[in-house]
Write an enzyme that holds these catalytic residues in place. Sequence first.
Site, mmCIF file in Angstrom:
data_model
loop_
_atom_site.group_PDB
_atom_site.id
_atom_site.type_symbol
_atom_site.label_atom_id
_atom_site.label_comp_id
_atom_site.label_asym_id
_atom_site.label_seq_id
_atom_site.Cartn_x
_atom_site.Cartn_y
_atom_site.Cartn_z
ATOM 1 N N SER A 161 3.162 8.026 7.094
ATOM 2 C CA SER A 161 2.254 6.960 6.674
ATOM 3 C C SER A 161 1.836 5.995 7.772
ATOM 4 C CB SER A 161 2.862 6.173 5.515
ATOM 5 O OG SER A 161 2.862 6.950 4.337
ATOM 6 N N LYS B 72 0.829 -4.813 5.345
ATOM 7 C CA LYS B 72 0.585 -3.884 4.245
ATOM 8 C C LYS B 72 1.138 -4.439 2.935
ATOM 9 C CE LYS B 72 1.528 1.075 3.364
ATOM 10 N NZ LYS B 72 2.224 2.251 3.952
ATOM 11 N N SER C 137 -0.048 6.497 4.040
ATOM 12 C CA SER C 137 -0.396 5.474 3.077
ATOM 13 C C SER C 137 -0.862 4.154 3.708
ATOM 14 C CB SER C 137 0.812 5.182 2.169
ATOM 15 O OG SER C 137 1.910 4.662 2.903
#
Length: 476
Positions: free
Chosen positions: A181, A82, A157
Amino acid sequence: MSDLLLWRLSASDLARMTRAGEVSAEAVVAAAVGRMRAVNPRLNAVVKDLGDSAMERARGLDAARARGVATGPLHGVPVTIKVNVDQAGHATTNGLPALKDAIASADAPIVDNLQRAGAVVIGRTNTPEFSFRAETDNPLHGRTSNPWGDHVSPGGSSGGAGAAVMAGIGALAHGNDIGGSLRFPAAANGAVTVKPGLGRVPAWNPSQKAERGMLAQAMSVQGVIARTVRDLRLSMPAVISPDPRDPFHVPLPYEGPSIDGPIRVAFTKETYEFDLHPEVSAALDTARQALTDAGYVVEESEPPLLREAASTGFRALMGEVRLLMGPDVRAHGSELLNAIFDEYYRQFPPFEGAEQLQMMAKRSHYARQWSLFLDKYPLVLTPFMLQPTYRPLRDTEGAEGVREVLGSAIYSYSMNFMGLPAGCVPARLARLPQGELPLSVQIVGRRWREDLIVNACEAIEARVGVMADHLLRRGL
């Protein structure tokens, strides 16, 4: 074996085959990179293609194996990272145009741990601005789509991570979780994950200019999203490896002591003032029956102080966020993000001053009550999302949108506030007016007992099946 089959295989199968020499790491990574380049233009899950460097690393792994160098447990397994975590030589953008040139000088512990285990990073995945939405969209990289269809959000997220792994872009995806997330994208995309407990996975970004707030440190954790539960079991021992840069890491082995007799599981459908969708209720029933048939003793029991812990925890987090992150959000966040944050502040009024410190201290009270509860019930089966996956950008639609996406997620951020591990696993493929969608349940466990959660998730997966099989049969 064809590239088509290789990118569809689990991390467990790929690692077994590359370590045994049945297939080369180069072939495995080539298949994953090819898949990424074929489907990512539609999904926008990966925002930095590292395919060329991945191929070079894969060839190096093959050469090392040929020389007799010991292989790691994730030898040749393609993974994604990420973009809010440091990877040397690449920008840690966190979804912000202001950070597009913030090149990391060193790897974060999670990146080091995955690569030491033999994993190969093929790309970096999308996140919302500041990684602070249960949606994945930002002005720098754009919006990520859900592989189940454009009519549903990929979550956030770590939405890029969830969409990527379910689309066959890598067998494992790194993500992180401060309020849901890891679990939102897993649930939205039909993947599996376990949010590790506090201190379980070492965390730090070498590029950071200051230490994070105390609640951010206490609530945020690193982890992985996978297509199958056995891939969680394979990868967890690697990601929890210690790193001296995290002074509060807990260096415990992945597997804890055995529990005498059948494991007791508390079961709840209590959703307080929020509605529970009938299909989500059915998913919970399926999960309960799967655990019962697997030998668990499942008993209805309401967990202590859940609603209060959720509200207190998120309001305390908002108090810290407004004070420490607020100026940066105003200065560098988009107009849309600032409007969402204004709604966060309305729905979760931030604590201030002495009350903020008192509510941060009260975290121990909630954690203690849950510790006592988990002493009786080592696992708790709960809802996660109370409704099927929301539509894209739902959190931009004012008070109702934020309430549906985040306000109702009381079983999510409460676990972060108390630092408890929590897994998310699909328990139903629902046929809804908008089409087929996976629905997930949550399993909370004792502190530092991610292994118990993974075992229970596997019992549910054995009953329900792997959602990626349904998704990939439909084609992307």
